[in-house]
Design a protein around this motif. Structure first.
Motif, short mmCIF file in Angstrom:
data_model
loop_
_atom_site.label_atom_id
_atom_site.label_comp_id
_atom_site.label_asym_id
_atom_site.label_seq_id
_atom_site.Cartn_x
_atom_site.Cartn_y
_atom_site.Cartn_z
N GLU A 120 0.86 -1.20 0.00
CA GLU A 120 0.00 0.00 0.00
C GLU A 120 0.89 1.25 0.00
O GLU A 120 1.82 1.36 0.79
CB GLU A 120 -0.91 -0.04 1.24
CG GLU A 120 -1.63 1.26 1.55
CD GLU A 120 -2.49 1.81 0.41
OE1 GLU A 120 -3.30 1.07 -0.16
OE2 GLU A 120 -2.34 3.03 0.10
N ARG A 176 -10.47 4.62 -0.07
CA ARG A 176 -11.57 5.59 -0.06
C ARG A 176 -12.64 5.28 0.99
O ARG A 176 -13.70 5.89 1.01
CB ARG A 176 -12.22 5.66 -1.44
CG ARG A 176 -11.41 6.48 -2.42
CD ARG A 176 -11.96 6.35 -3.81
NE ARG A 176 -11.58 5.10 -4.43
CZ ARG A 176 -12.31 4.46 -5.34
NH1 ARG A 176 -13.48 4.93 -5.70
NH2 ARG A 176 -11.87 3.34 -5.87
N HIS A 232 -21.13 6.33 4.23
CA HIS A 232 -21.32 5.22 3.29
C HIS A 232 -22.65 4.55 3.60
O HIS A 232 -22.87 4.10 4.72
CB HIS A 232 -20.19 4.20 3.42
CG HIS A 232 -18.94 4.59 2.69
ND1 HIS A 232 -18.22 5.70 2.98
CD2 HIS A 232 -18.29 3.98 1.64
CE1 HIS A 232 -17.17 5.78 2.16
NE2 HIS A 232 -17.20 4.75 1.34
N LEU A 233 -23.52 4.50 2.59
CA LEU A 233 -24.82 3.83 2.77
C LEU A 233 -24.70 2.41 2.25
O LEU A 233 -24.33 2.20 1.09
CB LEU A 233 -25.91 4.60 2.02
CG LEU A 233 -27.32 4.04 2.18
CD1 LEU A 233 -27.72 3.95 3.65
CD2 LEU A 233 -28.33 4.92 1.45
N ASP A 235 -13.22 -1.06 -7.57
CA ASP A 235 -14.65 -0.82 -7.82
C ASP A 235 -14.93 -0.39 -9.25
O ASP A 235 -16.03 -0.55 -9.75
CB ASP A 235 -15.20 0.22 -6.83
CG ASP A 235 -14.55 1.60 -6.96
OD1 ASP A 235 -13.55 1.75 -7.68
OD2 ASP A 235 -15.08 2.55 -6.32
C1 LIG Z 1 -16.86 10.09 0.08
C2 LIG Z 1 -17.25 8.72 -0.44
C3 LIG Z 1 -18.52 8.24 -0.19
C4 LIG Z 1 -18.89 6.97 -0.65
N1 LIG Z 1 -20.13 6.50 -0.36
C5 LIG Z 1 -20.42 5.21 -0.62
C6 LIG Z 1 -21.65 4.64 -0.18
O1 LIG Z 1 -22.50 5.34 0.38
N2 LIG Z 1 -21.88 3.30 -0.40
C7 LIG Z 1 -20.94 2.51 -1.03
O2 LIG Z 1 -21.17 1.30 -1.15
N3 LIG Z 1 -19.78 3.05 -1.52
C8 LIG Z 1 -19.51 4.36 -1.33
N4 LIG Z 1 -18.32 4.90 -1.77
C9 LIG Z 1 -17.45 4.09 -2.65
C10 LIG Z 1 -16.51 3.16 -1.88
O3 LIG Z 1 -15.84 3.84 -0.86
C11 LIG Z 1 -15.50 2.64 -2.90
O4 LIG Z 1 -16.20 1.98 -3.94
C12 LIG Z 1 -14.48 1.66 -2.33
O5 LIG Z 1 -13.94 2.12 -1.13
C13 LIG Z 1 -13.36 1.49 -3.38
O6 LIG Z 1 -12.38 0.56 -2.94
P1 LIG Z 1 -11.19 0.12 -3.91
O7 LIG Z 1 -10.37 -0.84 -3.15
O8 LIG Z 1 -11.76 -0.28 -5.22
O9 LIG Z 1 -10.35 1.45 -4.21
P2 LIG Z 1 -9.49 2.39 -3.25
O10 LIG Z 1 -10.17 2.52 -1.94
O11 LIG Z 1 -9.25 3.64 -4.02
O12 LIG Z 1 -8.12 1.63 -3.02
C14 LIG Z 1 -6.97 1.78 -3.83
C15 LIG Z 1 -5.74 1.76 -2.95
O13 LIG Z 1 -4.57 1.76 -3.77
C16 LIG Z 1 -3.59 2.57 -3.16
N5 LIG Z 1 -2.62 2.94 -4.19
C17 LIG Z 1 -2.76 3.84 -5.20
N6 LIG Z 1 -1.67 3.81 -6.01
C18 LIG Z 1 -0.80 2.89 -5.50
C19 LIG Z 1 0.45 2.36 -5.90
N7 LIG Z 1 1.06 2.79 -7.02
N8 LIG Z 1 1.04 1.40 -5.14
C20 LIG Z 1 0.43 0.93 -4.02
N9 LIG Z 1 -0.78 1.37 -3.60
C21 LIG Z 1 -1.40 2.32 -4.33
C22 LIG Z 1 -4.39 3.73 -2.60
O14 LIG Z 1 -3.64 4.42 -1.60
C23 LIG Z 1 -5.62 3.00 -2.06
O15 LIG Z 1 -5.45 2.61 -0.71
C24 LIG Z 1 -17.95 6.18 -1.38
C25 LIG Z 1 -16.67 6.70 -1.65
C26 LIG Z 1 -16.32 7.95 -1.19
C27 LIG Z 1 -14.94 8.47 -1.49
#
Ligand SMILES: Cc1cc2nc3c(=O)[nH]c(=O)nc-3n(C[C@H](O)[C@H](O)[C@H](O)COP(=O)(O)OP(=O)(O)OC[C@H]3O[C@@H](n4cnc5c(N)ncnc54)[C@H](O)[C@@H]3O)c2cc1C
Length: 426
Positions: free
Chosen positions: A32, A40, A58-59, A395
């Motif tokens: 990470e 996020r 987050h809902l 996502d």
């Molecule tokens: C404000 C907000 C409100 C939301 N509300 C809702 C909701 O109500 N209901 C719901 O279901 N979802 C909601 N979501 C969406 C949900 O949070 C996301 O869909 C989910 O957290 C995405 O997870 P992920 O692992 O796909 O991506 P991310 O959480 O973006 O994870 C990617 C990770 O990769 C890391 N990274 C980036 N580049 C590198 C690299 N080169 N090397 C190593 N690590 C790296 C980042 O630091 C991060 O930790 C919301 C999101 C936000 C921001």
């Protein structure tokens, strides 16, 4: 598995992939870039409010089955709570009108025939007609294009679309909205109960996963930003984290659980790899009150329609948090301007107008999700898009779902399943 799985990115997609593989006995390293996991979906102590806040409300719903499976795998099933019945409460502060969507428990949707359980601006025919139109949505349809003339659009479909898809209804993909409804409203109340973290997002979705991974002997590396993937053809042979080449074993697998732009930068020579490039921000304003307030309806959340800014209000103890999705306009403004404007609207809606602006923290996630338009949705790649020993998760990949916790976790599980089945084939 003979090799090690290097999962890059410790958001929920990476965590879900890591937990599933580690539980299955695989050797896992989670890399990470930041100094913490969660991406996020995280919590942290805010020095101004002097309490823990989430990056954003987050809902989540009881129909999010991959999310529930993930929590069970992490030993965190008890971390969510919610009302016994499916209920989503709304308030229109302009008229003072309150209503709630209350689907009945089973699949036969008799709740649509009961005016006290459905949206107020249309009858049974409007509800059924709109749902059928959404169900038949094509890949190019937008929510407003299909439902803009419906009497339910202004105070139901429009706010629903922007909060589920973080994209204005005029641009949002109708097919993606249907995919969410297909797994919630269409299954009846059992799939629509709102669920809330008992404490906060971090202690529900992140800390238990990290504890499970540590218990399973997985390696967790923070401040470990992947800078390049060195490949022979499609096969990754080494990873570069800025400290020289780290060679991969012949059976090692790399799962990139990263945002789309970071993924594209790491795979520059894959012309066939299309990724979404357009994003929308979400703004959350957290207010620290001097006492707990109860929202109309008695639940910890409330949908607000017809206001200028406020879409959802969540309360947890003395913390009141407000969400603005697709907040392109407000994201460019200073918090000193945005916070009082939001507070005025909240205070008027909740009858707190005499209260001065409480201590506040505005958190703007500029790239909260991809813009979930038909054009950007068409660019979402499959987990297997890079080929060789590299897989994608996140996502924004082609999960078929909007960019949500459920979608992120499903993408992580899919990458884990592919890793295992590829290892079995090899
Ligand atoms: C404000 C907000 C409100 C939301 N509300 C809702 C909701 O109500 N209901 C719901 O279901 N979802 C909601 N979501 C969406 C949900 O949070 C996301 O869909 C989910 O957290 C995405 O997870 P992920 O692992 O796909 O991506 P991310 O959480 O973006 O994870 C990617 C990770 O990769 C890391 N990274 C980036 N580049 C590198 C690299 N080169 N090397 C190593 N690590 C790296 C980042 O630091 C991060 O930790 C919301 C999101 C936000 C921001």
């Amino acid at each position: 598995m003979a090799g090690r799985v290097h999962i890059v990115g410790a958001g929920l997609a990476g965590l879900a992939c890591a937990v599933r593989l580690a539980k299955g006995g695989a050797a896992v390293t989670l890399h990470e870039a930041a100094g913490h996991a969660g991406g996020r979906c995280r919590s942290y102590r805010d020095p101004v409010l002097d309490c823990e806040i989430d990056n954003g409300n987050h809902l989540i719903l009881s129909g999010n089955r991959a999310m529930l499976a993930y929590l069970a795998e992490c030993g965190a099933d008890g971390e969510l709570w919610g009302p016994d019945e499916a209920i989503i409460p709304f308030l229109d502060p302009r008229t003072g009108e309150r209503w709630a969507i209350r689907p009945n428990e089973g699949r036969l949707p008799w709740w649509l025939a009961d005016p006290s359980r459905r949206a107020p601006d249309g009858g049974l025919r409007d509800h059924l007609g709109d749902l059928l139109r959404l169900r038949r949505a094509g890949a190019d349809d937008t929510v407003a294009g299909l439902l803009g003339v419906s009497p339910l659009y202004p105070r139901f479909w429009r706010p629903l679309a922007v909060s589920i898809l973080n994209t204005p209804g005029e641009e949002a993909s109708a097919a993606l909205l249907w995919r969410t409804l297909e797994e919630s409203l269409a299954l009846g109340g059992a799939a629509c109960r709102p669920l809330f973290p008992r404490r906060n997002l971090g202690q529900t979705f992140v800390e238990p996963a990290l504890a499970a991974l540590q218990g399973l002997g997985a390696e967790l590396r923070y401040h470990d930003r992947l800078r390049a993937i060195l490949r022979d053809g499609k096969r990754a042979r080494a990873l570069d984290f800025g400290d020289g080449e780290r060679r991969l074993g012949k059976d090692d697998v790399v799962v990139l659980a990263l945002p789309p732009d970071a993924t594209a930068r790491l795979l520059p020579d894959l012309p066939a790899l299309s990724v979404p490039f357009d994003h929308n921000p979400i703004l959350n304003a957290h207010f620290r009150l001097d006492r707990e307030v109860e929202l109309p309806g008695g639940l910890p959340f409330l949908g607000v329609t017809g206001g200028d800014l406020v879409e959802w209000i969540f309360v947890r103890g003395e913390l009141l948090s407000v969400t603005l999705s697709a907040a392109g306009e407000q994201a460019g403004e200073a918090a000193e301007t945005t916070a009082p404007a939001i507070w005025r609207e909240v205070a008027a809606a909740l009858g707190l107008a005499d209260n001065p602006l409480p201590p506040c923290r505005v958190v703007t996630e500029r790239r909260a999700t991809i813009a979930q338009t038909p054009a950007q949705a068409a660019r979402r790649p499959a987990a297997t898009a890079p080929g060789g020993n590299v897989l994608l998760a996140g996502d924004w990949t082609a999960t078929g779902l909007p960019c949500t916790i459920e979608g992120a976790i499903r993408s992580g599980h899919r990458a884990a399943e592919l890793t295992i089945s590829n290892a079995n084939v090899a």
